[in-house]
Design a protein around this motif. Structure first.
Motif, PDB file in Angstrom:
ATOM      1  N   CYS A   1       0.683  -0.665  -0.081  1.00 29.50           N
ATOM      2  CA  CYS A   1      -0.243   0.090  -0.104  1.00 29.50           C
ATOM      3  C   CYS A   1       0.561   0.999   0.035  1.00 29.50           C
ATOM      4  CB  CYS A   1      -1.149   0.110   1.449  1.00 29.50           C
ATOM      5  SG  CYS A   1      -2.414  -0.603   1.135  1.00 29.50           S
TER       6      CYS A   1
ATOM      7  N   TRP B   1      -7.086   9.441  -7.349  1.00 33.12           N
ATOM      8  CA  TRP B   1      -8.175   8.296  -7.215  1.00 33.12           C
ATOM      9  C   TRP B   1      -7.418   7.381  -6.413  1.00 33.12           C
ATOM     10  CZ3 TRP B   1      -8.411   3.380  -9.422  1.00 33.12           C
ATOM     11  CH2 TRP B   1      -7.350   3.834 -10.751  1.00 33.12           C
ATOM     12  N   LEU B   2      -6.460   6.662  -7.012  1.00 28.09           N
ATOM     13  CA  LEU B   2      -5.496   5.707  -6.284  1.00 28.09           C
ATOM     14  C   LEU B   2      -5.161   6.098  -5.383  1.00 28.09           C
ATOM     15  CD1 LEU B   2      -5.150   2.733  -7.500  1.00 28.09           C
ATOM     16  CD2 LEU B   2      -3.025   3.507  -8.327  1.00 28.09           C
TER      17      LEU B   2
ATOM     18  N   ILE C   1      -7.789   4.904  -2.606  1.00 29.04           N
ATOM     19  CA  ILE C   1      -7.560   3.741  -1.842  1.00 29.04           C
ATOM     20  C   ILE C   1      -6.158   3.016  -1.250  1.00 29.04           C
ATOM     21  CG2 ILE C   1      -8.194   1.413  -3.508  1.00 29.04           C
ATOM     22  CD1 ILE C   1      -9.583   2.875  -5.713  1.00 29.04           C
TER      23      ILE C   1
ATOM     24  N   PHE D   1      -6.049   4.531   1.868  1.00 26.08           N
ATOM     25  CA  PHE D   1      -7.534   3.570   2.385  1.00 26.08           C
ATOM     26  C   PHE D   1      -7.884   2.821   3.651  1.00 26.08           C
ATOM     27  CE2 PHE D   1     -11.938   1.129   2.834  1.00 26.08           C
ATOM     28  CZ  PHE D   1     -11.935   1.410   3.972  1.00 26.08           C
ATOM     29  N   LEU D   2      -6.805   1.258   2.254  1.00 20.17           N
ATOM     30  CA  LEU D   2      -6.527   0.123   2.593  1.00 20.17           C
ATOM     31  C   LEU D   2      -5.559   0.235   3.270  1.00 20.17           C
ATOM     32  CD1 LEU D   2      -6.547  -1.030  -0.949  1.00 20.17           C
ATOM     33  CD2 LEU D   2      -8.540  -2.170   1.107  1.00 20.17           C
TER      34      LEU D   2
END
Length: 82
Positions: free
Chosen positions: A34, A48-49, A52, A55-56
């Motif tokens: 991550c 956007w990536l 993500i 968040f992960l």
């Protein structure tokens, strides 16, 4: 308080479950992945990536913390009497 007991091979014996070990080990690999995706997505401006991956990453950190707390809540391990 008793001293930490050791296995016949000399390693410290810590109370844990295999599931907690799996969560911590796989979580650490996922966290490195991550972080790499996060850095690369910031460099390429793929927001956007980035969201993500962030968040992960937070999810994985929370999972590792929960697994280590479950591990420590099992108790002090085998106690020697004497």
């Amino acid at each position: 308080m008793t001293q930490e007991q050791r296995s016949p091979t000399g390693k410290p014996m810590v109370p844990t479950t295999p599931l907690d070990v799996i969560h911590i080990r796989l979580g650490s690999y996922a966290l490195v992945f991550c972080l790499a995706v996060l850095v690369l997505s910031i460099m390429t401006r793929l927001w956007w990536l980035t969201a993500i991956a962030a968040f992960l990453g937070v999810f994985v950190v929370i999972d590792i913390i929960r697994a280590s707390r479950r591990q420590s809540s099992l108790g002090g391990g085998p106690q020697s009497e004497g």
